[in-house]
Design an enzyme around this catalytic site. Structure first.
Site, mmCIF file in Angstrom:
data_model
loop_
_atom_site.group_PDB
_atom_site.id
_atom_site.type_symbol
_atom_site.label_atom_id
_atom_site.label_comp_id
_atom_site.label_asym_id
_atom_site.label_seq_id
_atom_site.Cartn_x
_atom_site.Cartn_y
_atom_site.Cartn_z
ATOM 1 N N ALA A 227 41.600 6.808 60.164
ATOM 2 C CA ALA A 227 41.546 7.933 61.113
ATOM 3 C C ALA A 227 42.567 9.009 60.771
ATOM 4 C CB ALA A 227 41.765 7.436 62.541
ATOM 5 N N SER B 92 47.640 4.889 63.120
ATOM 6 C CA SER B 92 46.278 5.440 63.030
ATOM 7 C C SER B 92 45.252 4.320 63.134
ATOM 8 C CB SER B 92 46.078 6.171 61.703
ATOM 9 O OG SER B 92 45.944 5.240 60.641
ATOM 10 N N ASP B 93 44.089 4.634 63.688
ATOM 11 C CA ASP B 93 42.963 3.727 63.524
ATOM 12 C C ASP B 93 42.637 3.705 62.028
ATOM 13 O OD1 ASP B 93 40.860 1.998 63.945
ATOM 14 O OD2 ASP B 93 40.052 3.113 65.650
ATOM 15 N N TRP B 94 41.835 2.734 61.624
ATOM 16 C CA TRP B 94 41.606 2.498 60.192
ATOM 17 C C TRP B 94 40.839 3.671 59.558
ATOM 18 C CZ3 TRP B 94 44.703 -0.444 62.295
ATOM 19 C CH2 TRP B 94 45.284 -1.537 61.657
#
Ligand SMILES: *[C@@H]1O[C@H](CO)[C@@H](O)[C@H](O)[C@H]1NC(C)=O
Ligand SMILES: *[C@@H]1O[C@H](CO)[C@@H](O)[C@H](O)[C@H]1NC(C)=O
Ligand SMILES: *[C@@H]1O[C@H](CO)[C@@H](O)[C@H](O)[C@H]1NC(C)=O
Ligand SMILES: *[C@@H]1O[C@H](CO)[C@@H](O)[C@H](O)[C@H]1NC(C)=O
Ligand SMILES: *[C@@H]1O[C@H](CO)[C@@H](O)[C@H](O)[C@H]1NC(C)=O
Ligand SMILES: *[C@@H]1O[C@H](CO)[C@@H](O)[C@H](O)[C@H]1NC(C)=O
Ligand SMILES: *[C@@H]1O[C@H](CO)[C@@H](O)[C@H](O)[C@H]1NC(C)=O
Ligand SMILES: *[C@@H]1O[C@H](CO)[C@@H](O)[C@H](O)[C@H]1NC(C)=O
Ligand SMILES: *[C@@H]1O[C@H](CO)[C@@H](O)[C@H](O)[C@H]1NC(C)=O
Ligand SMILES: *[C@@H]1O[C@H](CO)[C@@H](O)[C@H](O)[C@H]1NC(C)=O
Length: 871
Positions: A298, A294-296
């Protein structure tokens, strides 16, 4: 990012319950226009398990499976879940496996170098090095960045970027990626991935997908608007395949070990829990064997994202330093309470470990020897908690001689847009004057603004997490001054753009004036001069236009150098007769001044070509970004109604003549094109992939006794850190979730580990292997007609011939170095994918009956050679 994170939780819980749309085709079926809230993302379950298909993956899978077989459930959970924001040395770390002496994997930004570390190189940005159109430079840059990450003790480099692709030139992070053209981006990302991974580091290709603007990328609370849910990029299936997914297919085919899911929603479903995008397209159709991270912050759900294909959550906590996680203890619980089958967690762990073995980290790894949160030698190992004081930075210089190739790469990426004949300069000009804040150093120092979040001094990198510290920044003024002072000439400068009388006085004296101007952008968590990541406009910053007009009004030999994140508006000055040269130098990185001096003074003959279009006004580029909520507190609906027509495809479709078109770039010599030869290459027919996968591998078994999952007695707890353990043998208490045990209905098939039908357009990394069969081989003769050696980039475009197809679309290119008076042969393949369209009904690529034409030339609008393709 911190302030946004607090708002996630409430929205995330609601999201988890409404993830499963009920139509069968995303965003309509590709034959009808997208209509905002009707855009839905169909379910696809179960999440495909990796099976080791693709060169090099089988061996990685057998090692990974052997490793994962030894693990307990808690240890598997540790591999998947970050320890929390600022919990460890890197921007993200997962838990360790102490029993096996396995370290906590380290994820580190960025796509231009090692972020937050000293003694590293600041490389040329992606959107600039794209302009080199040079596969060798892309590979070498990837290899060198990968090497620097490896030597600092990084397992996963968070790059390269092909999302944003660059739908709109104002998108704040476009410069981190390569180009709005999917083929140029696809080839660049593949070379970069190979480079990084050959250096023994896992590449994380990001951001998957349709994260085309910074405003509203995540749900959050906004000063002016209150809470606003994440923007939904609504795109049809055909556009997705023919444009935005294309470079990701190339990254997967090149073996990218990891892919980062993005902040936004797509067709009204949060991407990191979007089963259509992750399960069906990425793991099913594209056959991705690595792991999705995941993006931070997200990740917005636990079980829903587990079923929808997410494999690793970063930085692990629900909100920065909340101490809570959608996974960690919740993932442990979700297996123990029978919601998530063990094979799914096994698959996550295997995918992570397969990427690890695929790039050789079992032999390449060194312990992390820097700390992202503190440059001091001594400090806290766990910075948020403030514990574990000791040696945290060894200040290891990992740069080697990379400065040499950074200088070459930046010079090769420099695009000459206008030359009335005064370039290259000789260095013997009687009086050289340099103008512009952009020619000199930031008064705060090259790293003086956090994450480069300001536009002071010369611009050589955008702002945000996609950055690295400069070891130094060679400014244009320094380099030009050295050039002139070495031969005893005259060189003076005014670097205050608003010192009008001093500018006038100097301009009048100059025999040549070089004016440096810029335009910046970055990531949305920093606002610079009112620009919240995305640019507010396409004009020059720091009143650059006035500066150019002031200088060129008094000096008839004015050369303008543009450092920018993308196209800028030049219409009010570019055709002035006093402006004798225009150069786009992009974001060159640490060697900026040396590279531009190499081009200005002719040591390097420019051969760069624009990776985007310079137009006359913003509207020519298509739909604007969304800067204000359009849907109350709900997701702004961003309908990608222009389809595949972005950048030059939009200009071509709407008959708009750009100022400098995609693919354009001059040289100090001239080239001519002749002898197009198109040869059909025998290839078999295209056969859709059929049959079933094997069943989901189950690796080991796990204790069902809750007592085995409690906190170990001897553990030294680190505050806010995410562990896999349970607080209680009572699951409801352990979850600390008010909604625990609510009777959610999970999507049909999500837990089914039995053999599944293979995807027809799939079959190997990047899709059906026959898509990459070569159908035609093309050659042409390129002749250097001038008196100096030079580089030319012949470009191959195809017209697919359909009513909905771009006039021409780039399909191949090659950068050639040609001696004066000599010729070289341009050779390029055309694959099946290159001549196919995506068919939404059969869910496969087809070669239509429309007449297809191949063109070869020096830009998207200068295409002197053409031929009809006969199949
Ligand atoms: C299908 O989805 C729409 C929009 O998300 C929703 O309003 C509708 O109730 C759903 N229909 C069914 C049968 O679930
Ligand atoms: C696509 O959807 C539209 C509207 O629902 C429908 O009229 C059309 O027949 C569909 N086309 C295909 C090929 O399924
Ligand atoms: C999980 O990771 C944490 C942090 O690295 C570590 O302290 C703990 O021992 C690990 N747990 C297991 C079961 O390996
Ligand atoms: C489990 O997840 C929920 C959100 O789904 C969260 O509220 C809760 O704090 C998590 N529990 C733990 C122990 O992290
Ligand atoms: C199992 O645990 C997960 C994670 O805490 C939770 O979301 C889910 O609702 C639980 N399922 C059941 C049936 O209790
Ligand atoms: C930095 O640039 C801003 C405008 O972007 C300007 O207001 C400020 O004065 C500059 N600071 C320095 C030290 O040059
Ligand atoms: C465009 O934005 C830049 C940077 O904020 C600013 O300097 C410039 O004045 C703006 N241009 C216009 C026309 O508003
Ligand atoms: C060009 O420069 C000359 C000075 O060399 C000046 O007199 C003239 O006005 C300038 N022309 C323009 C169009 O700026
Ligand atoms: C600029 O003007 C001077 C004086 O008229 C002339 O000698 C010179 O050739 C001009 N330079 C250019 C580049 O036109
Ligand atoms: C075209 O290329 C093919 C394959 O290399 C070659 O056999 C053929 O002679 C070429 N034709 C011309 C006209 O050069």
């Amino acid at each position: 990012m911190r302030w946004l994170a607090q708002a996630f939780l409430a929205i995330a819980l609601a999201e988890a319950q409404s993830t499963y749309p009920n139509t069968t085709t995303p965003g309509g079926n590709g034959t009808t226009p997208i209509e905002s809230q009707y855009a839905t993302s169909p379910p696809f379950y179960p999440s495909p398990w990796g099976d080791g298909t693709g060169a090099g993956w089988a061996e990685a899978y057998s090692k990974a499976q052997a490793f994962v077989k030894q693990l307990t459930l808690l240890e598997k959970v540790n591999l998947t879940t970050g320890v929390g924001w600022e919990g460890e040395a890197c921007v993200g770390n997962v838990g360790a496996i102490p029993r096996l002496g396995f370290p906590a994997l380290c994820m580190q930004d960025s796509p231009v170098g090692v972020r937050f570390a000293d003694y590293v190189s600041a490389f040329t940005s992606g959107g600039t090095v794209a302009a080199s159109w040079d596969r060798g430079e892309w590979y070498r840059r990837g290899y060198q960045m990968g090497t620097e990450h490896r030597k600092k003790g990084v397992d996963v480099q968070l790059g390269p970027v092909v999302g944003p692709l660059g739908r709109n030139p104002k998108g704040g992070r476009n410069w981190e990626g390569f180009s709005p053209d999917p083929v140029l981006s696809g080839i660049a990302v593949a070379e970069t991935v190979r480079g990084i991974q050959d250096a023994g580091v896992i590449a994380c290709t990001k951001h998957y997908i349709l994260n085309e603007q910074e405003h509203f990328r995540s749900p959050g609370d906004f000063e002016d608007f209150g809470s606003v849910d994440a923007i939904s990029s609504n795109v049809d299936d055909k556009t997705l395949h023919e444009l935005y997914l294309w470079p990701f297919a190339d990254a997967v085919r090149a073996g990218t070990g990891s892919i980062m899911c993005s902040y936004n929603k797509a067709n009204n479903s949060q991407v990191c829990q979007n089963s259509h995008l992750q399960n069906y397209l990425l793991k099913g159709e594209l056959g991705f064997q690595g792991f999705i991270m995941s993006d931070w912050s997200a990740q917005h759900s636990g079980v829903a994202s587990t079923f929808a294909g997410l494999d690793m959550t970063m930085p692990g906590d629900t909100a920065f330093d909340s101490g809570m996680s959608f996974w960690g203890p919740n993932l442990t619980l979700s297996v123990l309470n029978g919601t998530v089958p063990e094979w799914r967690v096994d698959d996550m762990a295997v995918r992570i470990m397969a990427a690890y073995y695929f790039v050789g980290r079992d032999t390449a790894s060194v312990p992390t020897n820097f700390n992202s949160w503190n440059l001091d030698t001594y400090g806290y190992q766990h910075p948020f908690a403030g514990v574990g004081y000791g040696l945290i930075n060894q200040h290891i210089d990992v740069r080697d001689d990379h400065f040499r190739s950074i200088r070459i790469a930046a010079a090769k990426s420099t695009v000459l847009l206008k030359n009335s004949g005064v370039l290259p300069l000789t260095g013997r000009e009687k009086f050289t004057a340099v103008f512009g804040d952009d020619s000199t150093e930031n008064p705060y120092g090259p790293n003086g603004c956090a994450d480069h979040g300001c536009d002071n001094g010369t611009l050589a990198m955008g702002w945000g997490s996609g950055t690295a510290f400069y070891p130094y920044l060679v400014t244009p003024l320094e380099a030009i001054k050295r050039e002139i002072s070495d031969v005893g000439g005259v060189i003076q400068s005014v670097v205050d753009n608003w010192a009008y009388s001093e500018i006038d006085a100097l301009a009048k004296q100059a025999s040549v004036a070089v004016v440096f101007v810029n335009a910046d952008s970055g990531e949305g968590y920093i606002t610079v001069d009112g620009n919240m990541g995305d640019r507010n406009n396409l004009t020059l910053w720091q009143d650059g236009e006035t500066l150019i007009k002031n200088v060129s009004g008094l000096c008839n030999n004015t050369i303008v150098v543009i450092h920018s994140v993308g196209p800028v508006l030049v219409d009010s000055w570019y055709d002035s007769e006093n402006i004798t040269g225009i150069i786009w130098a992009g974001l060159p990185g640490e060697q900026s001044g040396n590279s531009i001096a190499d081009v200005l003074y002719g040591r390097v003959n420019p051969g760069g070509k624009l990776p985007f279009t310079f137009g006359t006004n913003e509207s020519e580029y298509g739909p604007d970004l969304i800067y204000e909520p359009t849907n109350g507190h709900d997701s702004p609906q961003d309908d990608f109604e222009e389809g595949v027509f972005i950048d030059y495809r939009a200009f071509d479709k709407n008959n708009i003549t750009p100022i400098y078109e995609f693919g354009f770039g001059l040289s100090y010599t001239t080239f001519s094109y002749s002898n197009l030869n198109v040869t059909k290459v025998p290839a078999g027919p295209y056969t859709p992939t059929t049959g079933n996968t094997g069943p989901a591998p189950v690796l080991g078994n796990y204790s069902t006794n809750p007592a085995d999952y409690q906190w170990p007695a001897n553990l030294t707890y680190v505050e806010a850190y995410i562990y896999p353990y349970l607080n209680s043998t009572d699951f409801d208490t352990a979850s600390s979730d008010n909604d625990y045990g609510l009777n959610y209905t999970w999507p049909d098939g999500a837990t089914d580990g039995s053999p599944q039908p293979r995807v027809a357009a799939g079959g190997g990394p990047g899709g059906n292997p026959q898509l990459y069969d070569v159908l035609f081989s093309v050659t042409a003769t390129i002749t250097n007609n001038g008196t100096v050696p030079g580089d030319e980039v012949p470009q191959l475009y195809i017209s697919l011939g359909g009513a909905d197809d771009p006039k021409v679309a780039l399909r191949n290119f090659e950068r050639l170095s040609i001696q004066a008076g000599q010729s070289a042969t341009f050779t390029a393949d055309i694959t099946r994918r290159d001549v196919s369209n995506w068919d939404t009904v059969s869910q496969n690529w087809v070669i239509t009956n429309s007449t297809k034409t191949v063109y070869v030339g020096s830009s998207s609008r200068t295409l002197p050679l053409s031929a009809t393709l006969s199949f």
